[in-house]
Design a protein around this motif. Structure first.
Motif, PDB file in Angstrom:
ATOM      1  N   ALA A  38       4.365   1.789  -3.700  1.00 39.80           N
ATOM      2  CA  ALA A  38       4.854   3.171  -4.036  1.00 39.80           C
ATOM      3  C   ALA A  38       3.556   3.902  -4.100  1.00 39.80           C
ATOM      4  CB  ALA A  38       5.404   3.042  -5.480  1.00 39.80           C
ATOM      5  N   ALA A  39       2.206   3.409  -4.479  1.00 41.60           N
ATOM      6  CA  ALA A  39       1.271   4.439  -4.323  1.00 41.60           C
ATOM      7  C   ALA A  39       0.765   4.853  -3.026  1.00 41.60           C
ATOM      8  CB  ALA A  39      -0.122   3.674  -5.325  1.00 41.60           C
ATOM      9  N   VAL A  40       0.932   3.778  -2.087  1.00 46.84           N
ATOM     10  CA  VAL A  40       0.712   4.020  -0.556  1.00 46.84           C
ATOM     11  C   VAL A  40       1.590   4.924  -0.228  1.00 46.84           C
ATOM     12  CG1 VAL A  40       0.459   3.134   1.588  1.00 46.84           C
ATOM     13  CG2 VAL A  40      -0.255   1.684  -0.326  1.00 46.84           C
ATOM     14  N   ARG A  41       2.672   4.899  -0.476  1.00 48.24           N
ATOM     15  CA  ARG A  41       3.755   5.865  -0.086  1.00 48.24           C
ATOM     16  C   ARG A  41       3.685   7.354  -0.598  1.00 48.24           C
ATOM     17  NH1 ARG A  41       7.906   2.770  -1.402  1.00 48.24           N
ATOM     18  NH2 ARG A  41       8.179   3.747  -3.277  1.00 48.24           N
ATOM     19  N   LYS A  42       3.092   7.440  -1.829  1.00 48.65           N
ATOM     20  CA  LYS A  42       2.772   8.578  -2.459  1.00 48.65           C
ATOM     21  C   LYS A  42       1.512   9.452  -1.854  1.00 48.65           C
ATOM     22  CE  LYS A  42       2.626  10.962  -6.957  1.00 48.65           C
ATOM     23  NZ  LYS A  42       2.703  10.713  -8.397  1.00 48.65           N
ATOM     24  N   ALA A  43       0.422   8.540  -1.462  1.00 42.86           N
ATOM     25  CA  ALA A  43      -0.823   9.117  -1.013  1.00 42.86           C
ATOM     26  C   ALA A  43      -0.861  10.045  -0.119  1.00 42.86           C
ATOM     27  CB  ALA A  43      -1.673   7.752  -0.814  1.00 42.86           C
TER      28      ALA A  43
END
Length: 239
Positions: free
Chosen positions: A234-239
């Motif tokens: 999720a953090a990668v997707r949001k970055a």
């Protein structure tokens, strides 16, 4: 900021499965090791609107290195979007050890062959984030001369645990400093993140924030593992 997110992978036996994973990360492109069926991946990922880059740790022996360069040429003819070369040091292993005097000519031959086929598409160089401080005899200048992007492996975590202080922003800044000291052009340097299965969501957020503060648009993540936590995805997707 319009941001590219590239997901690197070593093994890609299941191209469609990797595509689904890349979608979950919000990736805009993938970097697939050249030993895989990259030609098949080009068709699959292009149909999904994603870029495909090839990458390889090249041999330090002339015949093998140039055979690998010709493979890259062939991949460009099939629509490859860019190519990343990863010379490393490997003491006692002549086939892989670029940290030796006398290899600048081979590096130049390799790069000129690949760049001739790239025809303006990205040609990147990736290696240890400490550059000459780690590999003083590696022919950095020969590789850097041809590069359109420089990708220091600014990994704060990996298979052996935390690197340095395990601080993403610190590693990001240090990799830029050391690659500039090795002759890299500041505006070409795009530090890579480490192995996603060893990272936390907070570390991914810190890595992306440091890129933003440095004015760097692209994010590179290595590598895709089944054990990556959902929060990290999720953090990668949001970055």
């Amino acid at each position: 900021m319009s941001r590219k997110k590239i997901l690197w992978v070593v093994h890609c036996d299941d191209v469609n499965g990797f595509l689904e994973s890349a979608r979950q990360y919000g990736a805009t492109g993938v970097a697939i090791h050249a030993d895989n069926n990259v030609k098949k991946a080009i068709g699959v990922f292009h149909a999904a609107g994603m870029a495909v880059y090839g990458w390889r740790r090249p041999s330090a022996l002339r015949d093998a290195a140039m055979r690998e360069a010709r493979q890259a040429v062939d991949l460009f003819a099939h629509g490859l979007d860019g190519y990343y070369v990863g010379p490393e040091g490997a003491p006692g292993q002549a086939n892989w050890d670029w940290d030796r005097p006398g290899l600048a000519e081979l590096a130049t031959m390799f790069c000129e062959t690949v760049c001739g086929a790239a025809n303006g598409r990205p040609f990147g160089v990736t290696s240890h984030y400490r550059a000459m401080a780690k590999h003083p005899h590696l022919p950095w200048a020969a590789f850097f001369e041809h590069a359109t992007v420089l990708l220091p492996q600014a990994w704060w975590c990996g298979g052996r645990g935390k690197a340095g202080h395990g601080n993403p922003a610190e590693h990001y800044a240090l990799s830029i400093k050391l690659w500039e000291a090795a002759g890299g052009e500041h505006d070409l340097i795009v530090p890579m993140a480490g192995q996603l299965d060893k990272a936390t969501a907070a570390e991914i957020t810190a890595y992306a924030a440091k890129a933003t503060s440095e004015g760097v648009e692209d994010l590179h993540f290595y590598a895709d593992q089944p054990s990556v936590k959902p929060a990290v995805r999720a953090a990668v997707r949001k970055a």
